[in-house]
Design a protein around this motif. Structure first.
Motif, short mmCIF file in Angstrom:
data_model
loop_
_atom_site.label_atom_id
_atom_site.label_comp_id
_atom_site.label_asym_id
_atom_site.label_seq_id
_atom_site.Cartn_x
_atom_site.Cartn_y
_atom_site.Cartn_z
N ARG A 112 -44.14 7.05 6.84
CA ARG A 112 -44.58 6.73 5.69
C ARG A 112 -43.77 7.88 4.94
N GLN B 198 -47.09 0.52 -3.92
CA GLN B 198 -46.49 0.28 -2.73
C GLN B 198 -44.93 -0.20 -3.14
N HIS C 31 -39.71 -0.82 1.99
CA HIS C 31 -39.77 0.01 3.10
C HIS C 31 -38.39 0.84 2.83
N HIS D 54 -39.68 2.68 7.50
CA HIS D 54 -40.83 3.58 7.01
C HIS D 54 -41.52 2.84 5.79
N ARG D 55 -42.82 2.59 5.74
CA ARG D 55 -43.60 2.30 4.32
C ARG D 55 -43.14 3.38 3.21
N TYR E 4 -44.29 4.81 -0.95
CA TYR E 4 -45.13 4.58 -1.98
C TYR E 4 -44.59 5.50 -2.96
N LEU F 290 -40.57 -4.80 -4.82
CA LEU F 290 -41.29 -5.51 -3.59
C LEU F 290 -41.67 -6.76 -3.88
N GLY G 128 -45.63 -5.78 4.84
CA GLY G 128 -46.76 -4.69 4.92
C GLY G 128 -48.06 -5.01 4.08
#
Length: 418
Positions: free
Chosen positions: A31, A65, A68, A72-73, A75, A109, A130
């Protein structure tokens, strides 16, 4: 601002006064978190009245969010400013340039979600980005509804009407298409005459004029015929050739099912009689050749059906076509085949609509093609939980919406435009 922060500010598409102030990366959980802020002393336009250069009143912490970063995510966190307007007196939260109001996801996103959903089942899209299924559907509903609201139907003059199955248990949706452009105009639950009324209301809402719709192509559904007569009385109805030939196929199969009880040679031959001979493989053509030479009622029924198919293939004008249809009608009435005698009466009852095909040259071929795409999407998804989901997907794959968000690989981020 450090070089690293400047790099990620550019990667997120941020412009002044917004910038990446800090970031943290956790390799174990995969993350990355970006802390975004605005320059001290920044002033913003009032979201309520638009008055420029208003001072910041306070801030509220928000999280979104994002796409990626590699595997990796990611935020985005920001203290979002509120301004107290000196003109209207209201205190309002400023819209951030990387996300739409009320959303917990970045615009990039959401754009990725929309792009992927046109090619993949929603469940697969959800896994890929995700998110949960419900979050994906909320995103699709928002963008499809917003894009449809911007569509202009002022040039619609010829429509195609058809239904497609929504789910088991005789649940259907009705689809209305622009036959000139091949785009889906409107979809709604049901397949009764009221669906035409719903379409006309939607047509007006998009700048269309019902009186300009002078042609409609449909099947022989009494509900659609009644609905078109009531809500679009000026539209000349053309009965789609595909559906007329489909009725003949049904009649052939009825004859075969009656005859197979006394003619074992007809077992396992259903598709040989129903498919277009031009699309059959050699083995089936050979089988059909041998069977058609026998004195079978099914063979006579097949010849009647193929004659009706040839009628539509002719490039005749309306007058010559009427002569050909009259000859076919007389043949069918004398055929001593009950299903075709009934079909002949159906043809007589819809005579003008059948012959209109030779004036309008309209066909629901594109409609059937879109139906196939919709059903393929439904099959990939193993069905949709709600009719609204199916309708949203139908618009997504067939409405040619021009206002959907651009795919993320194009440099059109809302952040850069702000």
């Amino acid at each position: 601002m450090s070089g690293e922060h400047a790099l990620f500010t550019a990667a997120l598409g941020l412009t002044a006064p917004w910038q990446v102030r800090d970031l943290t990366f956790d390799a174990e959980v995969g993350r990355i978190d970006f802390q975004v802020g605005f320059a001290p002393g920044s002033r913003f336009a009032c979201p309520s009245c638009g008055a420029a250069d208003q001072p910041v009143h306070d801030t509220r912490q928000r999280t979104w969010q994002h796409l990626h970063f590699f595997e990796h995510r990611a935020y985005i966190h920001a203290d979002v400013p509120r301004v107290r307007c000196e003109h209207c007196g209201r205190t309002s939260q400023v819209a951030v340039p990387w996300a739409r109001p009320g959303s917990g996801f970045s615009q990039l996103l959401e754009a990725m979600v929309v792009a992927l959903a046109q090619q993949m089942p929603v469940r697969a899209v959800a896994r890929h980005v995700g998110l949960g299924d419900d979050a994906v559907w909320r995103t699709l509903h928002h963008y499809v509804d917003t894009a449809r609201a911007a569509e202009d139907y002022s040039d619609v003059t010829a429509i195609g009407v058809d239904e497609t199955a929504a789910r088991r248990g005789h649940h259907y949706i009705t689809l209305f298409h622009d036959l000139e452009t091949g785009r889906l105009l409107f979809a709604c639950p049901g397949r009764d005459q009221q669906t035409v009324g719903h379409f006309v209301a939607d047509l007006r809402a998009h700048g269309g004029a019902p009186e300009q719709v002078t042609a409609a192509c449909t099947d022989m559904s009494r509900a659609y015929i009644a609905g078109l007569g009531r809500h679009l009385p000026q539209a000349a109805i053309t009965f789609d050739a595909f559906h007329v030939v489909q009725l003949a196929n049904t009649a052939v199969d009825e004859v075969r099912r009656q005859e197979v009880k006394r003619e074992p040679a007809l077992k396992h031959t259903r598709w040989a009689w129903l498919q277009d001979p031009r699309q059959q493989k050699l083995g089936r053509i050979t089988q059909l050749h041998h069977l058609s030479r026998r004195r079978l009622e099914t063979a006579r029924a097949w010849r009647l059906k193929e004659a009706l198919r040839d009628f539509y293939r002719s490039q005749s004008g309306r007058k010559e076509a009427e002569s050909l249809l009259t000859a076919w009608y007389r043949w069918a009435r004398r055929s001593r085949l009950a299903p075709f005698k009934r079909l002949a009466l159906t043809v007589r009852a819809h005579w003008d609509g059948i012959l209109n095909a030779f004036d309008s040259r309209l066909t629901n071929g594109r409609v059937e093609g879109l139906n196939a795409h919709i059903q393929a999407a439904k099959a990939r998804a193993r069905g949709y939980r709600t009719t609204r989901n199916l309708i949203t997907m139908a618009y997504l794959v067939g409405a040619k919406l021009s206002q959907l968000p651009a795919a993320p690989h194009t440099p059109t981020s809302g952040a850069r435009a702000a």
